[in-house]
Motif scaffolding. Structure first.
Motif, PDB file in Angstrom:
ATOM      1  N   ALA A 105      37.834  40.713  33.669  1.00  0.00           N
ATOM      2  CA  ALA A 105      37.227  39.873  35.120  1.00  0.00           C
ATOM      3  C   ALA A 105      37.756  38.778  35.371  1.00  0.00           C
ATOM      4  O   ALA A 105      37.693  37.821  35.673  1.00  0.00           O
ATOM      5  N   LEU A 106      37.651  38.178  33.678  1.00  0.00           N
ATOM      6  CA  LEU A 106      37.877  36.419  33.387  1.00  0.00           C
ATOM      7  C   LEU A 106      39.525  35.961  33.646  1.00  0.00           C
ATOM      8  O   LEU A 106      39.221  35.102  34.483  1.00  0.00           O
ATOM      9  N   CYS A 107      40.408  36.570  33.402  1.00  0.00           N
ATOM     10  CA  CYS A 107      41.772  36.907  33.869  1.00  0.00           C
ATOM     11  C   CYS A 107      43.089  37.992  32.909  1.00  0.00           C
ATOM     12  O   CYS A 107      41.938  38.336  32.669  1.00  0.00           O
ATOM     13  N   ARG A 108      43.626  37.738  34.203  1.00  0.00           N
ATOM     14  CA  ARG A 108      44.559  39.314  34.015  1.00  0.00           C
ATOM     15  C   ARG A 108      44.962  39.333  32.338  1.00  0.00           C
ATOM     16  O   ARG A 108      45.201  40.414  32.181  1.00  0.00           O
ATOM     17  N   HIS A 109      45.294  38.260  31.066  1.00  0.00           N
ATOM     18  CA  HIS A 109      45.170  38.472  29.805  1.00  0.00           C
ATOM     19  C   HIS A 109      44.621  37.703  29.418  1.00  0.00           C
ATOM     20  O   HIS A 109      45.219  36.750  28.546  1.00  0.00           O
ATOM     21  N   PRO A 110      42.948  38.352  28.554  1.00  0.00           N
ATOM     22  CA  PRO A 110      42.375  37.632  28.319  1.00  0.00           C
ATOM     23  C   PRO A 110      42.701  37.066  26.417  1.00  0.00           C
ATOM     24  O   PRO A 110      42.806  36.745  25.990  1.00  0.00           O
ATOM     25  N   GLY A 111      43.938  38.396  26.454  1.00  0.00           N
ATOM     26  CA  GLY A 111      43.857  38.154  24.404  1.00  0.00           C
ATOM     27  C   GLY A 111      44.566  37.684  24.552  1.00  0.00           C
ATOM     28  O   GLY A 111      45.174  36.530  23.219  1.00  0.00           O
ATOM     29  N   VAL A 112      45.642  36.746  25.584  1.00  0.00           N
ATOM     30  CA  VAL A 112      46.302  35.340  25.167  1.00  0.00           C
ATOM     31  C   VAL A 112      45.385  34.312  24.146  1.00  0.00           C
ATOM     32  O   VAL A 112      46.464  33.665  23.971  1.00  0.00           O
ATOM     33  N   MET A 113      44.159  33.859  25.255  1.00  0.00           N
ATOM     34  CA  MET A 113      43.754  32.707  25.310  1.00  0.00           C
ATOM     35  C   MET A 113      42.937  33.239  23.316  1.00  0.00           C
ATOM     36  O   MET A 113      43.261  32.443  22.122  1.00  0.00           O
ATOM     37  N   TRP A 114      42.270  34.229  23.374  1.00  0.00           N
ATOM     38  CA  TRP A 114      42.337  35.110  21.884  1.00  0.00           C
ATOM     39  C   TRP A 114      42.426  34.669  21.273  1.00  0.00           C
ATOM     40  O   TRP A 114      42.849  34.118  19.984  1.00  0.00           O
ATOM     41  N   PHE A 115      44.229  35.271  21.875  1.00  0.00           N
ATOM     42  CA  PHE A 115      45.500  35.237  20.288  1.00  0.00           C
ATOM     43  C   PHE A 115      45.753  33.756  20.028  1.00  0.00           C
ATOM     44  O   PHE A 115      45.942  33.436  18.773  1.00  0.00           O
ATOM     45  N   PHE A 116      46.217  32.523  21.035  1.00  0.00           N
ATOM     46  CA  PHE A 116      46.128  31.533  20.597  1.00  0.00           C
ATOM     47  C   PHE A 116      45.156  30.539  19.880  1.00  0.00           C
ATOM     48  O   PHE A 116      45.480  29.547  18.638  1.00  0.00           O
ATOM     49  N   GLU A 159      47.823  51.401  38.892  1.00  0.00           N
ATOM     50  CA  GLU A 159      46.818  51.596  40.103  1.00  0.00           C
ATOM     51  C   GLU A 159      46.782  50.235  40.909  1.00  0.00           C
ATOM     52  O   GLU A 159      45.568  49.299  40.404  1.00  0.00           O
ATOM     53  N   ASN A 160      47.022  49.746  42.042  1.00  0.00           N
ATOM     54  CA  ASN A 160      45.811  48.468  42.687  1.00  0.00           C
ATOM     55  C   ASN A 160      46.198  47.483  41.778  1.00  0.00           C
ATOM     56  O   ASN A 160      45.235  46.370  42.031  1.00  0.00           O
ATOM     57  N   TYR A 161      47.831  47.229  40.953  1.00  0.00           N
ATOM     58  CA  TYR A 161      47.302  45.804  40.038  1.00  0.00           C
ATOM     59  C   TYR A 161      48.086  44.529  41.163  1.00  0.00           C
ATOM     60  O   TYR A 161      47.502  43.415  41.012  1.00  0.00           O
ATOM     61  N   GLN A 162      48.633  45.239  42.339  1.00  0.00           N
ATOM     62  CA  GLN A 162      48.552  43.910  43.118  1.00  0.00           C
ATOM     63  C   GLN A 162      47.758  43.038  43.700  1.00  0.00           C
ATOM     64  O   GLN A 162      47.426  41.580  43.697  1.00  0.00           O
ATOM     65  N   ALA A 163      46.252  43.738  43.890  1.00  0.00           N
ATOM     66  CA  ALA A 163      45.730  43.347  44.601  1.00  0.00           C
ATOM     67  C   ALA A 163      44.620  42.787  43.337  1.00  0.00           C
ATOM     68  O   ALA A 163      44.096  42.108  43.594  1.00  0.00           O
ATOM     69  N   TYR A 164      44.861  43.622  42.035  1.00  0.00           N
ATOM     70  CA  TYR A 164      43.574  42.598  41.113  1.00  0.00           C
ATOM     71  C   TYR A 164      44.933  41.295  40.517  1.00  0.00           C
ATOM     72  O   TYR A 164      43.957  40.442  40.651  1.00  0.00           O
ATOM     73  N   LYS A 165      45.984  41.597  41.171  1.00  0.00           N
ATOM     74  CA  LYS A 165      46.166  39.766  40.723  1.00  0.00           C
ATOM     75  C   LYS A 165      46.478  38.695  41.797  1.00  0.00           C
ATOM     76  O   LYS A 165      46.130  37.677  41.509  1.00  0.00           O
ATOM     77  N   LYS A 166      45.722  39.555  42.584  1.00  0.00           N
ATOM     78  CA  LYS A 166      44.655  38.555  44.058  1.00  0.00           C
ATOM     79  C   LYS A 166      43.954  37.889  43.634  1.00  0.00           C
ATOM     80  O   LYS A 166      43.715  37.340  43.840  1.00  0.00           O
ATOM     81  N   GLU A 167      43.117  38.674  42.526  1.00  0.00           N
ATOM     82  CA  GLU A 167      41.423  38.121  42.788  1.00  0.00           C
ATOM     83  C   GLU A 167      41.165  37.684  41.177  1.00  0.00           C
ATOM     84  O   GLU A 167      40.889  36.911  41.575  1.00  0.00           O
ATOM     85  N   VAL A 168      42.363  37.916  40.348  1.00  0.00           N
ATOM     86  CA  VAL A 168      42.036  37.939  38.729  1.00  0.00           C
ATOM     87  C   VAL A 168      43.234  36.988  39.205  1.00  0.00           C
ATOM     88  O   VAL A 168      43.869  37.131  38.620  1.00  0.00           O
ATOM     89  N   PRO A 169      43.132  35.873  37.819  1.00  0.00           N
ATOM     90  CA  PRO A 169      44.011  34.354  37.529  1.00  0.00           C
ATOM     91  C   PRO A 169      44.640  35.949  36.213  1.00  0.00           C
ATOM     92  O   PRO A 169      43.928  36.113  35.470  1.00  0.00           O
ATOM     93  N   PHE A 170      45.376  34.388  36.469  1.00  0.00           N
ATOM     94  CA  PHE A 170      46.804  34.851  35.458  1.00  0.00           C
ATOM     95  C   PHE A 170      46.914  34.994  33.959  1.00  0.00           C
ATOM     96  O   PHE A 170      45.922  35.564  33.121  1.00  0.00           O
ATOM     97  N   LEU A 171      46.483  33.594  33.508  1.00  0.00           N
ATOM     98  CA  LEU A 171      46.023  32.945  32.411  1.00  0.00           C
ATOM     99  C   LEU A 171      44.682  32.609  31.979  1.00  0.00           C
ATOM    100  O   LEU A 171      44.024  32.847  31.188  1.00  0.00           O
ATOM    101  N   ILE A 172      44.572  31.772  33.089  1.00  0.00           N
ATOM    102  CA  ILE A 172      43.367  30.653  32.810  1.00  0.00           C
ATOM    103  C   ILE A 172      42.163  30.905  33.823  1.00  0.00           C
ATOM    104  O   ILE A 172      42.499  30.858  35.023  1.00  0.00           O
ATOM    105  N   PRO A 173      40.791  31.582  33.209  1.00  0.00           N
ATOM    106  CA  PRO A 173      39.929  31.048  34.120  1.00  0.00           C
ATOM    107  C   PRO A 173      39.559  30.738  34.554  1.00  0.00           C
ATOM    108  O   PRO A 173      39.241  29.267  34.570  1.00  0.00           O
ATOM    109  N   ASN A 174      39.119  31.068  36.052  1.00  0.00           N
ATOM    110  CA  ASN A 174      38.568  29.904  37.367  1.00  0.00           C
ATOM    111  C   ASN A 174      37.235  29.932  36.888  1.00  0.00           C
ATOM    112  O   ASN A 174      36.223  31.440  36.100  1.00  0.00           O
ATOM    113  N   LEU A 175      36.105  29.581  38.065  1.00  0.00           N
ATOM    114  CA  LEU A 175      35.002  28.999  37.796  1.00  0.00           C
ATOM    115  C   LEU A 175      34.331  30.749  38.655  1.00  0.00           C
ATOM    116  O   LEU A 175      33.243  31.629  38.334  1.00  0.00           O
ATOM    117  N   ALA A 176      34.963  31.483  39.528  1.00  0.00           N
ATOM    118  CA  ALA A 176      34.628  32.377  40.195  1.00  0.00           C
ATOM    119  C   ALA A 176      34.819  33.848  38.603  1.00  0.00           C
ATOM    120  O   ALA A 176      33.761  34.298  39.274  1.00  0.00           O
TER     121      ALA A 176
END
Length: 188
Positions: A105-116, A159-176
């Motif tokens: 829910a934080l972002c679509r690819h949280p592993g990138v942050m943790w990895f870096f 399934e439903n990845y396009q809807a997920y993309k609209k709701e959850v940020p790509f790499l950088i979390p936002n407040l929501a």
């Protein structure tokens, strides 16, 4: 010594083969390419740690950065293998559903942050210029990898990845997304 950084880049290519196999080929032998990539990245990291560590004068700074690196490594491992269904993600070929909860829910690819942050803090802990170079190069490879996943692969296998993309940020979390992530763990 640069060979270890290069072999770490090969790991991302193998992980991409794993994803492409899920989409098109569905060859059970290629299904191991993700774990082979993960192993190569682990061995490349270990080689760099062994040949380019400067920890003669271990001090409080090393303990702090080392502890933070360990925390980010735990987050990375949890994000890859605990926060999503292991069998559906890494073994089955069936179309999977998106995970909207917790870390995802934080972002679509949280592993990138943790990895870096893991590799950056590991480089600082060890005083290793080679690990710092690996952290930057491998993070760039990881960014390319997740961009390909996000743009072409995940829409085909989740399934439903396009809807997920609209709701959850790509790499950088936002407040929501941060609130949604915290709410999930708080209510558990």
């Amino acid at each position: 010594m640069v060979i270890y950084v290069s072999s770490g880049c090969l790991a991302f290519f193998l992980m991409l083969i794993f994803d492409l196999n899920k989409v098109k080929l569905r060859n059970r032998y290629l299904n191991f390419s993700f774990f082979l990539g993960f192993l190569i990245l682990l061995l490349s990291s270990l080689a760099i740690v062994l040949i380019d560590s400067n920890i003669q004068n271990w001090n409080a700074w090393n303990w702090v950065t080392g502890s933070l690196a360990l925390a980010f490594l735990i987050l990375l491992i949890y994000g890859l293998f605990g926060a999503i269904p292991f069998k559906k993600t890494y073994i089955d070929y069936k179309r999977n559903t998106v995970v909207y909860e917790g870390m995802y829910a934080l972002c679509r690819h949280p592993g990138v942050m943790w990895f870096f942050f893991f590799y950056l803090l590991l480089a600082l802990t060890l005083g290793s210029n080679l690990m710092l170079m690996a952290a930057l190069v491998w993070t760039c490879m990881n960014l390319i990898y997740v961009y390909i996943q996000d743009r072409w692969i995940f829409p085909m296998i989740l399934e439903n990845y396009q809807a997920y993309k609209k709701e959850v940020p790509f790499l950088i979390p936002n407040l929501a997304s941060f609130r949604s992530c915290i709410h999930y763990y708080w209510k558990r």
